[in-house]
Design a protein around this motif. Structure first.
Motif, PDB file in Angstrom:
ATOM      1  N   ALA A   8       0.832  -1.208   0.000  1.00  0.00           N
ATOM      2  CA  ALA A   8       0.000   0.000   0.000  1.00  0.00           C
ATOM      3  C   ALA A   8       0.864   1.254   0.000  1.00  0.00           C
ATOM      4  O   ALA A   8       0.348   2.367   0.046  1.00  0.00           O
ATOM      5  CB  ALA A   8      -0.936   0.006   1.209  1.00  0.00           C
ATOM      6  N   ALA A  13       2.506  -0.243  -4.104  1.00  0.00           N
ATOM      7  CA  ALA A  13       1.201  -0.083  -4.762  1.00  0.00           C
ATOM      8  C   ALA A  13       1.370  -0.035  -6.278  1.00  0.00           C
ATOM      9  O   ALA A  13       0.602  -0.663  -7.020  1.00  0.00           O
ATOM     10  CB  ALA A  13       0.514   1.189  -4.266  1.00  0.00           C
ATOM     11  N   LEU A  42      -4.761   1.764  -4.051  1.00  0.00           N
ATOM     12  CA  LEU A  42      -5.192   0.507  -4.667  1.00  0.00           C
ATOM     13  C   LEU A  42      -6.679   0.526  -4.991  1.00  0.00           C
ATOM     14  O   LEU A  42      -7.291  -0.519  -5.205  1.00  0.00           O
ATOM     15  CB  LEU A  42      -4.881  -0.655  -3.702  1.00  0.00           C
ATOM     16  CG  LEU A  42      -3.399  -0.762  -3.312  1.00  0.00           C
ATOM     17  CD1 LEU A  42      -3.229  -1.529  -2.016  1.00  0.00           C
ATOM     18  CD2 LEU A  42      -2.609  -1.422  -4.440  1.00  0.00           C
TER      19      LEU A  42
END
Ligand code: NAD
Ligand code: TYD
Length: 343
Positions: A8, A13, A42
């Protein structure tokens, strides 16, 4: 299935998005969601069954065995880390905890899982550790990692290597130069300059601004990692770089020139007038650079973006995503995330 840690964050990502646009192999994404982890990165994967997101710590010795047993990944790509040099100067402990202790615990969990695999799966398994050119220090003769961040990353690189030599874990390591591109947290040089410029704030250049970094567009880093995972020789270290060494001040001038062209200031002045030379970072490394010939010659990887094309795309991305910037700056995305993703 592959396990991506830190997926993340900025590079993680980009990697997950890139991976799932090129293949249908699912991704298990394990991320602690520190200040730097933002599942909004995302959002395009919402509802996509190929992406399984789990909030958790790479150092969680109860969670990892359970996740590995349940999802049976064929590879781990380890992005999870504390990544900002300035933060490491003010608070090194988190860097030791995640980059050193966390990586060790992750290696232990992965080793136990890997040892329990059948022969064919054990042979095909890979642990790819994502690291930085900063572990090489300031490129003076015999230089060593100098910041708490680079020392902690160097420690993790040695640990990964040791798990190969001692236990036979099939590891690969990549050491990459400075990345830039979409989803880059605006504490790092390039996104900070774009965001501050647009907000009418000073552009803080440390010291004389003549420190040199090599810059690589993040999508090129992602393709390098994919290539090393696919064809890298077990136990080897691959340097990844952009052949784009530039002094910081030149980077800031380029960002200002692009903004002058794409979003001129209302008063007609250049964004350069916002540049402010500030006190230097303690222990500031003068130069990082990377010799990427090995990955080119062995694996045929080369970056596709030049600095000119990559930086233009980056500035355009930030201009097109003011909401993303506002969210990461306000912390509001955490509430958004809590509603969307994290159960
Ligand atoms: P980032 O700070 O943007 O993202 C790091 C991610 O890891 C975040 O999502 C965070 O929530 C997660 N994380 C942190 N601690 C964790 C933990 N204990 N368990 C699980 N997740 C955790 O960093 P980035 O710039 O995307 O860098 C990713 C990796 O690439 C790092 O290992 C970094 O050292 C390396 N690297 C970065 C660069 C660069 O220019 N940014 C260059 C070379 C290598
Ligand atoms: P940074 O993006 O923090 O990456 P790293 O320290 O990992 O290379 O910084 C890149 C270069 O830019 C580094 O030489 C420090 C400098 N810098 C500034 O001059 N001003 C800033 O506000 C920041 C964040 C960095």
């Amino acid at each position: 299935m592959i396990l991506v840690t830190g997926g993340a964050g900025f590079i993680g990502a980009n990697f997950v998005l890139d991976w799932l646009s090129a293949s249908d192999e699912p991704v298990l994404n394990l991320d602690k969601l520190t200040y730097a982890g933002n599942p909004e990165n995302l959002a395009a994967l919402q509802g996509d069954a190929r992406h399984v997101f789990v909030q958790g710590d790479i150092g969680d010795a109860a969670l990892l065995p359970q996740l590995l047993a349940q999802h049976q990944p064929r590879a781990v790509v380890n992005f999870a880390a504390e990544s900002h040099v300035d933060r490491s100067i003010h608070g090194p402990e988190d860097f030791i905890q995640t980059n050193v202790v966390g990586t060790t615990r992750l290696l232990q969990s992965v080793r136990a899982y890997w040892q329990g695999l059948g022969d064919a799966q054990r042979a095909a398994f890979r642990f790819l550790h994502v690291s930085t050119d900063e572990v090489y220090g300031s490129l003076g003769p015999g230089d060593e990692p100098n910041s708490p961040y680079s020392a902690s990353k160097a420690a993790s690189d040695h640990l990964v290597r040791a798990w190969h030599h001692t236990y036979g874990l099939p590891v690969l390591t990549t050491n990459c130069s400075n990345n830039y591109g979409p989803y880059h947290f605006p504490e790092k040089l390039i996104p900070l300059m774009i965001v501050n410029a647009l907000a009418g704030k000073p552009l803080p250049v440390y010291g004389d601004g003549q420190q040199i970094r090599d810059w690589l567009y993040v999508a090129d880093h992602c393709s390098a990692i994919r290539r090393v995972l696919q064809a890298g020789r077990v136990g080897e270290v691959y340097n990844v770089g952009g052949w784009n060494e530039k002094p910081n001040l030149e980077i800031v001038h380029t960002v200002c020139a692009l903004l002058d062209e794409l979003r001129p200031r209302a008063d007609g002045q250049s964004y350069r007038s916002q540049i402010s030379f500030v006190k230097d970072r303690p222990g500031h490394d003068r130069r990082y650079a990377i010799d990427a010939r090995k990955i080119e010659q062995e694996l045929g990887w080369r970056p596709t973006e030049t600095f000119d094309t990559g930086i233009r795309k980056t500035v355009q991305w930030y201009l097109a995503h003011p909401d993303w910037v506002a969210h990461v700056q306000s912390g509001a995305y955490r509430d958004w995330v809590a509603k969307q993703y994290v159960g």
